[in-house]
Scaffold this motif. Structure first.
Motif: not given
Length: 127
Positions: A69-84
Motif C-alpha cells: 500500500a502507498i501509505g506503508v511503502f512510502y513511510d520510511h519507518r515502516q519500510n526499512a529496505e527503502h528507507a534510505a
C-alpha cells in the motif's frame, strides 16, 4: 504564466544567449557573477529534479512489485529496505524548493534592477 514559468523562460533565454555568443561566435562572453550563480543554481536544480524523478520511478516500481500500500511503502519507518531512498527523495524535494527560492530571488532582484534602469532612463532629460 506563473513566476516559476517566467523564470524558466528567462533562464532558457539567458543560457541560449550565452551559448550563442560563447560557442557560435567563438568569443568569450562577459557574464556577471550573479548570472553565473544563477546558472549554477539552475543546473543543480535540473540535476536534482532529474534525480528525483528517477528515484520516484524506481520507488514506485518497487512498491508495485512488492504489492505494498502507498501509505506503508512510502513511510520510511515502516519500510526499512527503502528507507534510505525515501529519505533521499525528501532531501531532494527540499533542495529543489530551496534552489527555486534562490532562483526566484535572483529573478526578483533582476526585475527590480531592470525597473530601476528604466525609471532612471525615463528621468534623464532629452538633449
Amino acid at each position: 504564466m506563473s513566476f516559476s514559468q517566467e523564470l524558466y523562460r528567462d533562464f532558457a533565454i539567458l543560457i541560449g544567449q550565452f551559448l550563442n555568443e560563447e560557442f557560435q561566435v567563438g568569443g568569450i562572453v562577459e557574464i556577471s557573477a550573479s548570472d553565473r550563480d544563477l546558472i549554477a543554481v539552475m543546473r543543480r536544480y535540473f540535476a536534482a529534479q532529474a534525480e528525483l524523478e528517477s528515484l520516484k520511478a524506481q520507488l514506485e516500481a518497487a512498491r508495485q512489485a512488492a504489492g505494498e500500500a502507498i501509505g506503508v511503502f512510502y513511510d520510511h519507518r515502516q519500510n526499512a529496505e527503502h528507507a534510505a531512498d525515501l529519505q533521499r527523495s525528501h532531501r531532494l524535494r527540499e533542495e529543489i524548493a530551496s534552489l527555486m527560492q534562490h532562483a526566484e530571488a535572483w529573478g526578483r532582484a533582476a526585475s527590480g534592477a531592470d525597473e530601476h534602469d528604466r525609471s532612471a532612463a525615463e528621468a534623464e532629460p532629452e538633449e
